[in-house]
Design an enzyme around this catalytic site. Structure first.
Site, PDB file in Angstrom:
ATOM      1  N   CYS A  68      42.100  48.531  49.487  1.00 55.33           N
ATOM      2  CA  CYS A  68      43.119  49.586  49.498  1.00 55.33           C
ATOM      3  C   CYS A  68      42.986  50.348  48.191  1.00 55.33           C
ATOM      4  CB  CYS A  68      44.517  49.003  49.698  1.00 55.33           C
ATOM      5  SG  CYS A  68      45.051  47.877  48.385  1.00 55.33           S
ATOM      6  N   ALA A  69      44.082  50.763  47.604  1.00 56.50           N
ATOM      7  CA  ALA A  69      44.011  51.496  46.341  1.00 56.50           C
ATOM      8  C   ALA A  69      43.806  50.561  45.163  1.00 56.50           C
ATOM      9  CB  ALA A  69      45.273  52.338  46.134  1.00 56.50           C
TER      10      ALA A  69
END
Length: 275
Positions: A68-69
């Site tokens: 993800c981030a």
């Protein structure tokens, strides 16, 4: 029981270089607008908020590498995959920020909410109630801090969801015991178990104190909420599998379905990034 592997961005990069793309799935669990802005080549996009309904799209016999981030949402996604029986799961620590050489923030992993599988039905419900109480308090605090009517309404709606869950859990608890239980007594017992039922391995307030700048805007708060809701979904699904009676199983599965609905609500608002 499958084990989730933790790998750095460099380790994942080396794995991708050394293996045939047909032998693994690289899974991006961010929102569509994040993916369109920047993603690892070859990654499949299934946002965390949609993953519970789209698990069938992920091939079970392949290594699944999730990112993800910064590593929080991907860990929540990894837990969902593990709970559904996927045998080969890797969470990329630090997310795409580390992949791009930036310093990432947030937790390396978000642990399951104190569930070992050995709890009695009463213990499961006490932990679940404490979890819902924590999350409700989080939403109420965010409503107080929100700067727009839309956001206030969103967080108050989510807080209301948790209130209904608490009522459901209390009703099931009294039915399992077979006797009347004072609500205050039940709540005190649940709150005493809070140390075993806190989201992300720590109280939300402690988590935010540790990362004061990571979730200081509405988008960050929604991302954090999606991690927590995904954990709650995973928790209820795991508890349902081990439930001792059919009624408890049905209630826990109902709660799991409602958590999926909460994730969809969060996803809708996370996509309104320009508002």
């Amino acid at each position: 029981m499958p084990q989730i592997q933790m790998q750095t961005a460099d380790q994942v990069r080396a794995f991708l270089d050394d293996n045939n793309p047909e032998s693994f799935t690289l899974l991006d669990v961010r929102q569509k607008w994040e993916y369109e802005g920047d993603h690892i080549p070859g990654a499949t996009l299934i946002p965390l908020v949609e993953l519970p309904d789209r698990l069938h799209e992920v091939e079970r016999d392949k290594q699944v590498i999730v990112y993800c981030a910064s590593g929080g949402r991907s860990m929540a996604a990894s837990n969902l995959l593990e709970g559904d029986g996927f045998p080969h799961i890797t969470n990329m620590v630090g997310g795409i920020m580390s992949w791009n050489g930036l310093i990432s923030f947030g937790p390396m992993e978000l642990d399951l909410i104190g569930f070992t599988g050995k709890e009695t039905s009463e213990e499961v419900l006490l932990k679940a109630y404490a979890m819902e109480a924590n999350l409700q308090q989080f939403y109420l605090e965010r409503a107080d801090m929100a700067e727009s009517l839309e956001r206030i309404e969103l967080f108050m709606e989510l807080a209301g969801f948790e209130d209904r869950h608490k009522d459901t859990l209390f009703a099931l608890y009294t039915k399992i015991l077979g006797s009347e239980v004072d609500r205050d007594t039940f709540e005190n017992a649940a709150l005493e178990s809070r140390g075993l039922a806190i989201e992300g391995g720590m109280a939300i307030s402690a988590f935010l104190d540790r990362y004061p700048d990571a979730f200081d805007n509405d988008q960050g708060v929604l991302q954090l909420a999606s991690m927590i809701e995904a954990q709650a979904l995973d928790y209820y699904l795991r508890c349902a599998v081990r439930a001792e009676d059919e009624e408890s199983r049905v209630v826990l599965k109902t709660l799991a379905r409602e958590e999926k609905a909460h994730l969809k609500v969060l996803g809708k608002f996370m996509n309104k990034r320009d508002q």
